[in-house]
Design an enzyme around this catalytic site. Structure first.
Site: not given
Ligand code: AGP
Length: 618
Positions: A2, A27, A74, A100-101, A491, A495, A498, A514, A613
């Site tokens: 949010c 965000r 959000w 927010n929260g 990673e 990528k 997501e 395994h 984000k």
């Molecule tokens: C990364 O591509 C994602 N958007 C997500 O996994 C992110 O890394 C995770 O939410 C942690 O966020 P931060 O680094 O702001 O703590």
């Protein structure tokens, strides 16, 4: 997550608030709304979906007023729709609130309010908070907000207005970022925002609120109160707050001509590495200096164990950091998912350092993990990108990664910055624990060389596009690597999934036998991260295992290595650097591969579905 933006000044609020919401779009959100004080009361406009829907609503039914608050939501409670969008109001519509929260005791509070005759239109915890403020209101808005918040368990960043105490915005925060912006050059405007990006075009003078602090914005200026200290009948105790200067430029937040923020940020990474090392590498002494860790210099000297906590990509960066720190400094280092660490009563022996790794510095699980570590007596540090973020302020010390604002929801340059910062941290530790001057200088020279090598990798973009075209329709991917390149496999898989919504898994290459080997067939591409290092030959054996089962292999190899040319289906060549720094370079082609596949699949690359984000809720 949010977003909040508020304005109180001489100009019409609505266009300024819409502009602020636009700057917060990155965000991640699912609805938005605005409330303004129009002299006779409060007016509200809300809409589900993108901000363009709200703009259309406002063009059909404009609102006038120079004080207003706005929100991008959000969903955490209640589905994303018009009703659940913020701002929320009380029955009489004379109090408007954005939040927010998460209010964790909202069910108890709502029951209490129902018994007092309140009724609710939505399923949200935020509406309950609005009614609670209304219930506490006795003519002074900040007193009502404070009285309400002292009953709240959970997290909040809020902005509140009342028609019965007009020309005022009351703001408050607990574990959800909030800042006050002060007009410049004689402009008496006052702003509130959850992210400096929302107001950067108007001011660089900001006050970061800390937990349980209230801000009261009015035509006469602002004041800040400590929600934890009541001074008898005088109410909450005022506190002085430092005015900070924001040095990010707005254009650094724009796309700079790239089709997506994510591609811009991938191509910024040579600079990212330079920014993460600038002023920190002491070539003559063959070591590194991290001034932000001075406050825990003694604890670092005495450290016998390091625990790194993070989420998502930051957890992957931590895994690479584990290999680097243990290899260079020989300090036992372990990595924990922050969300697991915070709830499992972790054992923290004496002389343990706990590091929170986070781009946003606002990830709820990471913040909670650090708080748990502090409660258990650990010295804590942050490796954080967003200056002034909660994690940066709640850890005992820290290292800013200086990647600049990362707008794309999928993290790229922030990851590279985190890993680079962890390499610098490992070097600093290592040179205090026996690493030779020559070894230290070799690492420094390799770090200084990285930006040029990264430029070379970025120049292979057209080749990666050709690979993306061949595999863009695949439904599953497997990413495999060993040693410090295993986290790069993780990673790379993250990528891809997501932003392209293709299922992808990362595994240690040896683990394929395994279980995952059962998946191997012609329909599932297997990406091997296979630089020439100590385990290269083992990785090649794994490649053979895939090929003998009819699998298709994309191998990421070191420049000059032609031994796999006749063995695999596609090669991505990466310049060679020190094995411990190689993961930094290896991550870039996998970012590009994910990006181009996502573009081919017409996915919303910068704002992937369901993602945010910064995950400031559990
Ligand atoms: C990364 O591509 C994602 N958007 C997500 O996994 C992110 O890394 C995770 O939410 C942690 O966020 P931060 O680094 O702001 O703590």
């Amino acid at each position: 997550m949010c977003g909040i933006v508020g304005y109180l000044g001489a100009d019409e609020a609505t266009p300024l608030l819409l502009q602020g919401l636009r700057r917060l779009e990155y965000r991640g959100y699912d609805s938005s709304g605005i409330a303004v004080q129009n002299g006779a009361g409060l007016e509200i406009r809300k809409s589900a979906g993108k901000i363009v829907n709200l703009e259309r609503l406002l063009s059909e039914a404009p609102m006038l007023g120079t004080t207003g608050i706005a929100h991008t939501r959000w969903a955490t409670h209640g589905v994303p729709n018009y009703t659940n969008a913020h701002p929320h109001t009380n029955h009489d519509g004379d109090i408007a609130l954005v939040h927010n929260g998460i209010i964790e005791n909202y069910d108890v509070l709502s029951q209490k309010l129902l018994e007092l005759g309140h009724t609710f239109r939505t399923e949200t915890d935020s509406e309950v908070l609005t009614h609670l403020v209304a219930e506490c209101f006795e003519g002074n808005l900040e007193q009502a907000v404070a009285a309400a918040l002292t009953q709240v368990e959970g997290t909040f960043g809020i902005a509140v207005m009342s028609a019965r105490d007009p020309n005022k915005i009351v703001v408050a925060r607990r574990s959800a970022p909030l800042l006050i912006g002060l007009g410049e050059n004689g402009d008496s405007a006052i702003w509130v925002a959850s992210d400096v990006a929302a107001i950067l075009g108007h001011t660089r003078r900001v006050i970061y609120l800390d937990d349980d602090e209230i801000g009261v914005l009015s035509n006469g200026g602002y004041k800040t109160l400590d929600l934890k200290k009541i001074d008898g009948s005088n109410g909450w105790v005022p506190i002085d707050k430092e005015i900070s200067h924001v040095d990010w430029d707005l254009e650094s937040i724009e796309r700079a001509g790239y089709p997506h923020f994510m591609l811009k940020e991938i191509h910024e990474q040579p600079n990212t590495v330079q920014n993460a090392t600038r002023g920190r590498l002491l070539e003559e002494e063959g070591t590194a200096r991290l001034g932000g860790l001075d406050q825990i210099a003694d604890e670092i000297a005495a450290a016998e164990r390091i625990i790194l906590v993070g989420c998502g990509t930051s957890w992957h960066a931590s895994l690479v950091g584990e290999y680097m720190i243990e290899e260079m400094a020989r300090i036992p280092t372990e990595v924990e998912y922050a969300s697991e660490f915070r709830y499992r009563s972790p054992i923290i022996p004496p002389n343990t350092l706990v590091g929170g790794i986070s781009q946003s510095g606002e990830t709820a699980d990471t913040l909670a993990a650090i708080q748990e570590a502090k409660r258990l007596g650990a010295s804590t540090f942050g490796v954080v990108n967003v200056v002034g973020s909660t994690l940066a302020r709640e850890t005992d010390a820290g290292v800013y990664t200086h990647a600049g604002p990362e707008i794309g929801v999928a993290s790229t340059k922030a990851f590279v910055a985190q890993v680079t910062a962890l390499a610098v941290f490992g070097l600093m530790l290592a040179r205090r624990r026996g690493m030779s001057l020559e070894e230290g200088q070799e690492i420094i020279h390799a770090l200084q060389e990285l930006p040029r090598l990264m430029d070379e990798v970025l120049n292979t973009d057209s080749h990666i596009i050709s690979i993306a075209r061949e595999f863009g329709e695949s439904s599953n991917f497997l990413y495999l690597g060993r040693g410090p390149n295993f986290p790069i496999a993780l990673e790379g898989a993250l990528k891809l999934k997501e932003i392209s919504y293709i299922h992808a898994e990362g595994y240690p290459a040896a683990e394929m036998k395994h279980g995952p080997i059962a998946l191997i067939d012609d329909d599932m591409p297997v990406v091997f991260v296979a630089p020439q290092d100590a385990v290269y030959k083992k990785v090649v054996l794994n490649i053979d295992e895939v090929k003998t089962r009819g699998g298709r292999v994309i191998a990421l190899v070191t420049n000059g290595d032609e031994s796999l040319d006749d063995k695999v289906d596609h090669l991505i060549r990466v310049p060679k650097t020190l094995p411990l720094l190689q993961p930094i370079l290896n991550s870039v082609p996998l970012q590009l591969l994910a990006y181009h596949i996502a573009v081919l699949r017409n996915c919303d690359v910068d704002q992937p579905r369901n993602l945010a984000k910064s995950v400031t809720v559990e």
